[in-house]
Design a protein around this motif. Sequence first.
Motif, PDB file in Angstrom:
ATOM      1  N   ALA A  78       0.821  -1.210   0.000  1.00 23.95           N
ATOM      2  CA  ALA A  78       0.000   0.000   0.000  1.00 23.95           C
ATOM      3  C   ALA A  78       0.852   1.256   0.000  1.00 23.95           C
ATOM      4  CB  ALA A  78      -0.922   0.000   1.221  1.00 23.95           C
ATOM      5  N   ASP A  79       2.129   1.113   0.342  1.00 22.21           N
ATOM      6  CA  ASP A  79       3.037   2.254   0.357  1.00 22.21           C
ATOM      7  C   ASP A  79       3.298   2.692  -1.078  1.00 22.21           C
ATOM      8  OD1 ASP A  79       5.023   4.097   0.619  1.00 22.21           O
ATOM      9  OD2 ASP A  79       6.478   2.762   1.563  1.00 22.21           O
ATOM     10  N   PRO A  80       2.905   3.913  -1.449  1.00 20.27           N
ATOM     11  CA  PRO A  80       3.081   4.340  -2.840  1.00 20.27           C
ATOM     12  C   PRO A  80       4.531   4.420  -3.276  1.00 20.27           C
ATOM     13  CG  PRO A  80       2.397   6.181  -1.458  1.00 20.27           C
ATOM     14  CD  PRO A  80       2.251   4.943  -0.638  1.00 20.27           C
ATOM     15  N   ALA A  81       5.459   4.427  -2.325  1.00 18.53           N
ATOM     16  CA  ALA A  81       6.872   4.485  -2.699  1.00 18.53           C
ATOM     17  C   ALA A  81       7.333   3.181  -3.342  1.00 18.53           C
ATOM     18  CB  ALA A  81       7.732   4.801  -1.482  1.00 18.53           C
ATOM     19  N   HIS A  82       6.674   2.073  -3.012  1.00 15.65           N
ATOM     20  CA  HIS A  82       7.051   0.773  -3.575  1.00 15.65           C
ATOM     21  C   HIS A  82       5.801  -0.104  -3.605  1.00 15.65           C
ATOM     22  CE1 HIS A  82      11.308   1.786  -3.241  1.00 15.65           C
ATOM     23  NE2 HIS A  82      11.075   2.165  -2.003  1.00 15.65           N
ATOM     24  N   CYS A  83       5.114  -0.167  -4.701  1.00 13.49           N
ATOM     25  CA  CYS A  83       3.920  -0.989  -4.787  1.00 13.49           C
ATOM     26  C   CYS A  83       3.803  -1.554  -6.195  1.00 13.49           C
ATOM     27  CB  CYS A  83       2.670  -0.199  -4.406  1.00 13.49           C
ATOM     28  SG  CYS A  83       2.434   1.322  -5.358  1.00 13.49           S
ATOM     29  N   SER A  84       2.971  -2.570  -6.342  1.00 18.12           N
ATOM     30  CA  SER A  84       2.841  -3.199  -7.648  1.00 18.12           C
ATOM     31  C   SER A  84       1.493  -3.870  -7.781  1.00 18.12           C
ATOM     32  CB  SER A  84       3.957  -4.239  -7.850  1.00 18.12           C
ATOM     33  OG  SER A  84       3.829  -5.281  -6.899  1.00 18.12           O
ATOM     34  N   VAL A  85       1.098  -4.115  -9.024  1.00 18.04           N
ATOM     35  CA  VAL A  85      -0.090  -4.902  -9.329  1.00 18.04           C
ATOM     36  C   VAL A  85       0.309  -5.945 -10.360  1.00 18.04           C
ATOM     37  CG1 VAL A  85      -1.747  -3.078  -8.803  1.00 18.04           C
ATOM     38  CG2 VAL A  85      -0.853  -3.278 -11.122  1.00 18.04           C
ATOM     39  N   SER A  86      -0.335  -7.110 -10.292  1.00 19.58           N
ATOM     40  CA  SER A  86       0.004  -8.178 -11.224  1.00 19.58           C
ATOM     41  C   SER A  86      -1.192  -9.081 -11.447  1.00 19.58           C
ATOM     42  CB  SER A  86       1.178  -9.004 -10.693  1.00 19.58           C
ATOM     43  OG  SER A  86       0.845  -9.595  -9.455  1.00 19.58           O
ATOM     44  N   ASP A  87      -1.123  -9.869 -12.508  1.00 18.43           N
ATOM     45  CA  ASP A  87      -2.120 -10.881 -12.791  1.00 18.43           C
ATOM     46  C   ASP A  87      -1.926 -12.005 -11.770  1.00 18.43           C
ATOM     47  OD1 ASP A  87      -3.617 -12.995 -13.751  1.00 18.43           O
ATOM     48  OD2 ASP A  87      -3.137 -12.608 -15.848  1.00 18.43           O
ATOM     49  N   PRO A  88      -2.914 -12.259 -10.900  1.00 19.42           N
ATOM     50  CA  PRO A  88      -2.710 -13.249  -9.838  1.00 19.42           C
ATOM     51  C   PRO A  88      -2.796 -14.685 -10.329  1.00 19.42           C
ATOM     52  CG  PRO A  88      -4.927 -12.409  -9.726  1.00 19.42           C
ATOM     53  CD  PRO A  88      -4.240 -11.632 -10.824  1.00 19.42           C
ATOM     54  N   GLY A  89      -3.178 -14.885 -11.599  1.00 19.73           N
ATOM     55  CA  GLY A  89      -3.308 -16.245 -12.118  1.00 19.73           C
ATOM     56  C   GLY A  89      -1.960 -16.862 -12.435  1.00 19.73           C
ATOM     57  N   ASP A  90      -1.540 -16.747 -13.681  1.00 20.64           N
ATOM     58  CA  ASP A  90      -0.286 -17.370 -14.085  1.00 20.64           C
ATOM     59  C   ASP A  90       0.834 -16.351 -14.257  1.00 20.64           C
ATOM     60  OD1 ASP A  90      -1.202 -16.091 -16.292  1.00 20.64           O
ATOM     61  OD2 ASP A  90      -1.666 -17.897 -17.428  1.00 20.64           O
ATOM     62  N   GLY A  91       0.641 -15.151 -13.716  1.00 21.11           N
ATOM     63  CA  GLY A  91       1.704 -14.167 -13.746  1.00 21.11           C
ATOM     64  C   GLY A  91       2.077 -13.679 -15.128  1.00 21.11           C
ATOM     65  N   ARG A  92       1.095 -13.530 -15.990  1.00 20.74           N
ATOM     66  CA  ARG A  92       1.389 -13.123 -17.358  1.00 20.74           C
ATOM     67  C   ARG A  92       1.809 -11.670 -17.466  1.00 20.74           C
ATOM     68  NH1 ARG A  92      -3.927 -14.554 -20.543  1.00 20.74           N
ATOM     69  NH2 ARG A  92      -4.719 -13.433 -18.728  1.00 20.74           N
ATOM     70  N   ALA A  93       1.412 -10.832 -16.519  1.00 23.59           N
ATOM     71  CA  ALA A  93       1.711  -9.406 -16.616  1.00 23.59           C
ATOM     72  C   ALA A  93       1.836  -8.802 -15.227  1.00 23.59           C
ATOM     73  CB  ALA A  93       0.603  -8.698 -17.401  1.00 23.59           C
ATOM     74  N   ALA A  94       2.655  -7.761 -15.142  1.00 20.46           N
ATOM     75  CA  ALA A  94       2.841  -7.080 -13.858  1.00 20.46           C
ATOM     76  C   ALA A  94       3.272  -5.648 -14.102  1.00 20.46           C
ATOM     77  CB  ALA A  94       3.882  -7.802 -13.010  1.00 20.46           C
ATOM     78  N   LEU A  95       2.944  -4.773 -13.153  1.00 24.54           N
ATOM     79  CA  LEU A  95       3.319  -3.364 -13.236  1.00 24.54           C
ATOM     80  C   LEU A  95       3.794  -2.900 -11.876  1.00 24.54           C
ATOM     81  CD1 LEU A  95       1.827  -0.457 -15.125  1.00 24.54           C
ATOM     82  CD2 LEU A  95       1.780  -0.267 -12.634  1.00 24.54           C
ATOM     83  N   ARG A  96       4.935  -2.229 -11.857  1.00 24.55           N
ATOM     84  CA  ARG A  96       5.505  -1.699 -10.618  1.00 24.55           C
ATOM     85  C   ARG A  96       5.402  -0.179 -10.633  1.00 24.55           C
ATOM     86  NH1 ARG A  96       8.584  -3.050  -6.363  1.00 24.55           N
ATOM     87  NH2 ARG A  96      10.111  -1.547  -5.589  1.00 24.55           N
ATOM     88  N   VAL A  97       5.099   0.390  -9.475  1.00 28.20           N
ATOM     89  CA  VAL A  97       4.898   1.831  -9.356  1.00 28.20           C
ATOM     90  C   VAL A  97       5.746   2.375  -8.212  1.00 28.20           C
ATOM     91  CG1 VAL A  97       3.215   3.690  -9.088  1.00 28.20           C
ATOM     92  CG2 VAL A  97       2.522   1.528 -10.150  1.00 28.20           C
ATOM     93  N   GLU A  98       6.363   3.521  -8.435  1.00 32.24           N
ATOM     94  CA  GLU A  98       7.056   4.253  -7.382  1.00 32.24           C
ATOM     95  C   GLU A  98       6.598   5.702  -7.427  1.00 32.24           C
ATOM     96  OE1 GLU A  98      11.255   3.816  -7.010  1.00 32.24           O
ATOM     97  OE2 GLU A  98      11.242   1.776  -7.815  1.00 32.24           O
ATOM     98  N   ILE A  99       6.109   6.192  -6.277  1.00 31.84           N
ATOM     99  CA  ILE A  99       5.645   7.576  -6.178  1.00 31.84           C
ATOM    100  C   ILE A  99       6.451   8.242  -5.069  1.00 31.84           C
ATOM    101  CG2 ILE A  99       3.663   9.080  -5.828  1.00 31.84           C
ATOM    102  CD1 ILE A  99       1.863   6.702  -6.551  1.00 31.84           C
ATOM    103  N   THR A 100       7.107   9.341  -5.409  1.00 30.83           N
ATOM    104  CA  THR A 100       8.022   9.981  -4.469  1.00 30.83           C
ATOM    105  C   THR A 100       7.756  11.472  -4.376  1.00 30.83           C
ATOM    106  OG1 THR A 100       9.713   8.376  -5.105  1.00 30.83           O
ATOM    107  CG2 THR A 100      10.448  10.298  -3.850  1.00 30.83           C
ATOM    108  N   ARG A 101       7.735  11.997  -3.165  1.00 28.63           N
ATOM    109  CA  ARG A 101       7.626  13.440  -2.932  1.00 28.63           C
ATOM    110  C   ARG A 101       8.931  13.911  -2.300  1.00 28.63           C
ATOM    111  NH1 ARG A 101       3.623  17.460  -1.616  1.00 28.63           N
ATOM    112  NH2 ARG A 101       4.790  19.406  -1.463  1.00 28.63           N
ATOM    113  N   GLY A 102       9.494  14.984  -2.832  1.00 35.22           N
ATOM    114  CA  GLY A 102      10.757  15.491  -2.330  1.00 35.22           C
ATOM    115  C   GLY A 102      11.871  15.098  -3.275  1.00 35.22           C
ATOM    116  N   ALA A 103      12.949  14.507  -2.727  1.00 42.38           N
ATOM    117  CA  ALA A 103      14.067  14.067  -3.560  1.00 42.38           C
ATOM    118  C   ALA A 103      13.601  12.966  -4.503  1.00 42.38           C
ATOM    119  CB  ALA A 103      15.208  13.570  -2.680  1.00 42.38           C
ATOM    120  N   ALA A 104      14.188  12.928  -5.686  1.00 42.79           N
ATOM    121  CA  ALA A 104      13.809  11.927  -6.679  1.00 42.79           C
ATOM    122  C   ALA A 104      14.149  10.527  -6.189  1.00 42.79           C
ATOM    123  CB  ALA A 104      14.530  12.212  -7.994  1.00 42.79           C
TER     124      ALA A 104
END
Length: 357
Positions: A78-104
């Motif tokens: 749930a931490d926006p600094a390190h979170c991801s979503v993926s296909d829970p079935g056979d893992g065909r696809a996944a996306l990683r997200v990083e959201i940062t405020r302040g320093a890059a």
Amino acid sequence: MSTQDNGGRGAHGMRRKLVTGASAVVALALIGAGVFYATGGYDDWRADRSLDRACDGLLDISELKSLLGADRLHSQGADPAHCSVSDPGDGRAALRVEITRGAAPARLLGTLRRNNPHLGGTLMSPVGNGRPAILKTGTSTAAASGALACGPGESDSLTVVMTAVRDGSGKAFDRPEQRARLARALTGTLDRTAEQWHCTGKTAGSGPITAVPGDTTRTLKAAGRATGTCAGIGSPVYEAAADGPAPVEDCVLADASGTRLFQLSAYYGPFAKAARLETVRGKQILTEAGGADGLYWTTSACEDGGAALFSVEPLFDEETKAFRPADPKLQQAALQTFAENSAERHGCSSPRPLPAG
């Protein structure tokens, strides 16, 4: 038989009916639960619950399902600094997200897989539509990022980075409609985060993105025919569409046969700092303008209080396992044209002149 006996038997019968009815309800509930579980309803419910918490609720899940080609997604973190979503079935696809405020983020360019621009093939394209964002897409991988200035200077910015992978069973990420989906997912997250985190930077652009500029970074333009990021340069080039809000702009100088020789890059906001910290030659860029060993750079001041960075460097030749020979005259002339055009698009001051010699 007495009336009392009849009443007792009646009460007992009523209790038996109630127990039987309750048992039937429980049985039906268990059957329903079994069907719910067996048909994947429980998994869907659990996935939906996890998505409600995904990245602190800052993602557009319906857009990501279309992008990843998945009917159901599961989230981690749930931490926006390190979170991801993926296909829970056979893992065909996944996306990683990083959201940062302040320093890059510590690996902003590395996450985008362009921390070594001298390798070539790392050119970014603008999202367009007045948005301060960029993307790079292949058939099975994709990356996108955007940044907003939340306060004066480079130290207070909002940065979003998305990277996606998938197998060959779905739509390739480099299709125009997929590039537009990635752009919507990124800019939607950027806008929602700016609102929730009270970032006052201009989000720029409005309304849904229906199309993004085409990926022209693999198309060789003859000398003098460039109209995008390489406009005005008198060499054969590979270029991207020119766009004022884009936080990274690229241009590659080539020879007439299409062999890539030198890469020009412009960095704004947190990307300028990342270029110095992450790229192989970045630590050489310590002054406002200079050059050595085939690397030349200059800077300019921008309206948000930050500094833009412009550089040109030889590309690495995979066949000879060596860098292309430097051509100071060509490189410096191209850098000056490239930097002036980019700075003007971004509302920054004229780039500092390179030292003579």
